[in-house]
Design a protein around this motif. Structure first.
Motif, PDB file in Angstrom:
ATOM      1  N   SER A 230      21.161  -2.460   6.373  1.00 32.44           N
ATOM      2  CA  SER A 230      21.495  -3.848   6.685  1.00 32.44           C
ATOM      3  C   SER A 230      22.981  -4.083   6.444  1.00 32.44           C
ATOM      4  CB  SER A 230      20.650  -4.782   5.822  1.00 32.44           C
ATOM      5  OG  SER A 230      20.990  -6.124   6.095  1.00 32.44           O
ATOM      6  N   CYS A 231      23.716  -4.284   7.512  1.00 29.43           N
ATOM      7  CA  CYS A 231      25.167  -4.503   7.462  1.00 29.43           C
ATOM      8  C   CYS A 231      25.492  -5.903   7.966  1.00 29.43           C
ATOM      9  CB  CYS A 231      25.886  -3.445   8.297  1.00 29.43           C
ATOM     10  SG  CYS A 231      25.559  -1.759   7.789  1.00 29.43           S
ATOM     11  N   VAL A 232      24.689  -6.848   7.543  1.00 28.67           N
ATOM     12  CA  VAL A 232      24.876  -8.238   7.932  1.00 28.67           C
ATOM     13  C   VAL A 232      25.393  -9.021   6.727  1.00 28.67           C
ATOM     14  CG1 VAL A 232      23.112  -8.134   9.738  1.00 28.67           C
ATOM     15  CG2 VAL A 232      22.456  -8.789   7.424  1.00 28.67           C
ATOM     16  N   PRO A 233      25.909 -10.234   6.940  1.00 28.08           N
ATOM     17  CA  PRO A 233      26.381 -11.043   5.803  1.00 28.08           C
ATOM     18  C   PRO A 233      25.286 -11.237   4.754  1.00 28.08           C
ATOM     19  CG  PRO A 233      27.121 -12.005   7.861  1.00 28.08           C
ATOM     20  CD  PRO A 233      26.167 -10.899   8.228  1.00 28.08           C
ATOM     21  N   PHE A 234      25.710 -11.334   3.501  1.00 31.80           N
ATOM     22  CA  PHE A 234      24.785 -11.360   2.369  1.00 31.80           C
ATOM     23  C   PHE A 234      23.705 -12.438   2.473  1.00 31.80           C
ATOM     24  CE2 PHE A 234      27.888 -14.478   1.199  1.00 31.80           C
ATOM     25  CZ  PHE A 234      27.201 -15.404   0.438  1.00 31.80           C
ATOM     26  N   TRP A 235      24.022 -13.587   3.024  1.00 29.83           N
ATOM     27  CA  TRP A 235      23.067 -14.679   3.071  1.00 29.83           C
ATOM     28  C   TRP A 235      21.895 -14.389   4.008  1.00 29.83           C
ATOM     29  CZ3 TRP A 235      22.332 -16.847   7.827  1.00 29.83           C
ATOM     30  CH2 TRP A 235      23.368 -16.689   8.763  1.00 29.83           C
ATOM     31  N   MET A 236      22.051 -13.424   4.909  1.00 27.53           N
ATOM     32  CA  MET A 236      20.978 -13.063   5.832  1.00 27.53           C
ATOM     33  C   MET A 236      20.011 -12.052   5.222  1.00 27.53           C
ATOM     34  SD  MET A 236      23.190 -12.626   9.329  1.00 27.53           S
ATOM     35  CE  MET A 236      21.784 -12.418  10.409  1.00 27.53           C
ATOM     36  N   HIS A 237      20.460 -11.357   4.204  1.00 29.73           N
ATOM     37  CA  HIS A 237      19.696 -10.213   3.717  1.00 29.73           C
ATOM     38  C   HIS A 237      18.298 -10.538   3.191  1.00 29.73           C
ATOM     39  CE1 HIS A 237      18.881  -6.177   2.554  1.00 29.73           C
ATOM     40  NE2 HIS A 237      18.558  -6.601   1.339  1.00 29.73           N
ATOM     41  N   PRO A 238      18.071 -11.614   2.432  1.00 30.67           N
ATOM     42  CA  PRO A 238      16.700 -11.853   1.943  1.00 30.67           C
ATOM     43  C   PRO A 238      15.654 -11.911   3.063  1.00 30.67           C
ATOM     44  CG  PRO A 238      18.235 -13.213   0.730  1.00 30.67           C
ATOM     45  CD  PRO A 238      19.014 -12.588   1.859  1.00 30.67           C
ATOM     46  N   ALA A 239      15.971 -12.574   4.142  1.00 29.60           N
ATOM     47  CA  ALA A 239      15.027 -12.662   5.265  1.00 29.60           C
ATOM     48  C   ALA A 239      14.863 -11.311   5.956  1.00 29.60           C
ATOM     49  CB  ALA A 239      15.490 -13.717   6.270  1.00 29.60           C
ATOM     50  N   VAL A 240      15.970 -10.605   6.128  1.00 30.80           N
ATOM     51  CA  VAL A 240      15.932  -9.279   6.769  1.00 30.80           C
ATOM     52  C   VAL A 240      15.107  -8.312   5.917  1.00 30.80           C
ATOM     53  CG1 VAL A 240      17.361  -7.265   7.340  1.00 30.80           C
ATOM     54  CG2 VAL A 240      18.082  -9.556   8.065  1.00 30.80           C
ATOM     55  N   GLU A 241      15.369  -8.311   4.610  1.00 27.29           N
ATOM     56  CA  GLU A 241      14.660  -7.400   3.710  1.00 27.29           C
ATOM     57  C   GLU A 241      13.157  -7.666   3.719  1.00 27.29           C
ATOM     58  OE1 GLU A 241      14.264  -6.480  -1.039  1.00 27.29           O
ATOM     59  OE2 GLU A 241      16.186  -7.189  -0.275  1.00 27.29           O
TER      60      GLU A 241
ATOM     61  N   VAL B  24       9.280  -0.496   6.441  1.00 29.32           N
ATOM     62  CA  VAL B  24      10.557   0.190   6.603  1.00 29.32           C
ATOM     63  C   VAL B  24      11.367   0.070   5.316  1.00 29.32           C
ATOM     64  CG1 VAL B  24      12.721   0.196   7.931  1.00 29.32           C
ATOM     65  CG2 VAL B  24      10.547  -0.280   9.085  1.00 29.32           C
ATOM     66  N   SER B  25      11.917   1.180   4.848  1.00 35.60           N
ATOM     67  CA  SER B  25      12.804   1.150   3.682  1.00 35.60           C
ATOM     68  C   SER B  25      14.096   0.447   4.064  1.00 35.60           C
ATOM     69  CB  SER B  25      13.120   2.569   3.214  1.00 35.60           C
ATOM     70  OG  SER B  25      11.946   3.211   2.787  1.00 35.60           O
ATOM     71  N   VAL B  26      14.722  -0.247   3.090  1.00 37.20           N
ATOM     72  CA  VAL B  26      15.909  -1.044   3.379  1.00 37.20           C
ATOM     73  C   VAL B  26      17.023  -0.688   2.400  1.00 37.20           C
ATOM     74  CG1 VAL B  26      16.847  -3.375   3.618  1.00 37.20           C
ATOM     75  CG2 VAL B  26      14.442  -2.962   4.093  1.00 37.20           C
ATOM     76  N   CYS B  27      18.221  -0.589   2.936  1.00 37.30           N
ATOM     77  CA  CYS B  27      19.419  -0.441   2.116  1.00 37.30           C
ATOM     78  C   CYS B  27      20.384  -1.553   2.538  1.00 37.30           C
ATOM     79  CB  CYS B  27      20.063   0.923   2.338  1.00 37.30           C
ATOM     80  SG  CYS B  27      21.574   1.165   1.381  1.00 37.30           S
ATOM     81  N   ASP B  28      20.711  -2.443   1.601  1.00 37.87           N
ATOM     82  CA  ASP B  28      21.599  -3.564   1.890  1.00 37.87           C
ATOM     83  C   ASP B  28      23.043  -3.149   1.654  1.00 37.87           C
ATOM     84  OD1 ASP B  28      22.892  -6.006   2.150  1.00 37.87           O
ATOM     85  OD2 ASP B  28      22.260  -6.733   0.185  1.00 37.87           O
ATOM     86  N   LEU B  29      23.815  -3.116   2.721  1.00 34.95           N
ATOM     87  CA  LEU B  29      25.232  -2.795   2.630  1.00 34.95           C
ATOM     88  C   LEU B  29      26.088  -4.029   2.839  1.00 34.95           C
ATOM     89  CD1 LEU B  29      25.286   0.526   4.695  1.00 34.95           C
ATOM     90  CD2 LEU B  29      25.090   0.250   2.229  1.00 34.95           C
ATOM     91  N   GLY B  30      25.443  -5.139   3.135  1.00 38.26           N
ATOM     92  CA  GLY B  30      26.164  -6.371   3.451  1.00 38.26           C
ATOM     93  C   GLY B  30      26.910  -6.937   2.266  1.00 38.26           C
ATOM     94  N   GLY B  31      27.829  -7.792   2.543  1.00 37.45           N
ATOM     95  CA  GLY B  31      28.615  -8.437   1.510  1.00 37.45           C
ATOM     96  C   GLY B  31      29.076  -9.804   1.974  1.00 37.45           C
ATOM     97  N   ASN B  32      29.869 -10.442   1.160  1.00 34.00           N
ATOM     98  CA  ASN B  32      30.403 -11.748   1.491  1.00 34.00           C
ATOM     99  C   ASN B  32      31.520 -11.596   2.518  1.00 34.00           C
ATOM    100  OD1 ASN B  32      31.351 -14.334   1.599  1.00 34.00           O
ATOM    101  ND2 ASN B  32      31.538 -14.596  -0.601  1.00 34.00           N
ATOM    102  N   THR B  33      31.313 -12.126   3.699  1.00 30.87           N
ATOM    103  CA  THR B  33      32.299 -11.995   4.770  1.00 30.87           C
ATOM    104  C   THR B  33      33.231 -13.206   4.871  1.00 30.87           C
ATOM    105  OG1 THR B  33      30.707 -12.882   6.350  1.00 30.87           O
ATOM    106  CG2 THR B  33      30.827 -10.502   6.144  1.00 30.87           C
ATOM    107  N   GLU B  34      33.108 -14.149   3.928  1.00 31.58           N
ATOM    108  CA  GLU B  34      33.950 -15.354   3.974  1.00 31.58           C
ATOM    109  C   GLU B  34      35.249 -15.140   3.249  1.00 31.58           C
ATOM    110  OE1 GLU B  34      31.527 -18.531   2.497  1.00 31.58           O
ATOM    111  OE2 GLU B  34      30.037 -18.199   4.034  1.00 31.58           O
TER     112      GLU B  34
END
Length: 142
Positions: free
Chosen positions: A113-124, A132-142
């Protein structure tokens, strides 16, 4: 582009030797995950770099770019092909639509997951419910 002295991926793969697991190959002395299928959600710089690392170091069975923009996903797939000769698939997707994300993850083993951090809970939540196993690589893009 290849590192000095590094053979292209197609020449670096080898058959499984005695003592290795089925489907396990070696790439520059490292175990690959050649039987795994990866989806990369977010086809920006981070997603493209993650795909590059996967293609160079793990030679997975599949890399699938998913992004809100079909053009961005296509450019990331083209860049990966240009850099390492890996043919990735790509598709447009609303990452916050659980039905669409579940369908896009069909057959995928691992989601990066390479999306902004606020999207990750729903994606995960969606990915884990899809098995599907998940690895969150996202961060704060602001």
């Amino acid at each position: 582009f290849t590192a000095a002295g590094s053979p292209p991926i197609s020449k670096a793969r080898s058959r499984a030797a005695p003592g290795r697991k089925d489907g396990e190959t070696r790439y520059h002395g490292r175990v690959t995950v050649s039987t795994k299928k990866f989806a990369i959600l977010g086809a920006g710089l981070q997603g493209t770099c993650a795909a590059y690392d996967l293609a160079r170091s793990a030679a997975p069975a599949e890399i699938r770019f998913l992004d809100a923009s079909s053009d961005a996903a296509g450019r990331a797939a083209a860049r990966l092909r240009e850099l390492v000769g890996y043919e990735a698939s790509h598709a447009a997707l609303d990452a916050l639509d659980p039905v669409a994300l579940t369908a896009a993850l069909e057959g995928i083993d691992v989601l990066l997951s390479c999306v902004p951090f606020w999207m990750h809970p729903a994606v995960e939540k969606t990915a884990l419910c899809a098995g599907v196993s998940v690895c969150d690589l996202g961060g704060n893009t602001e």
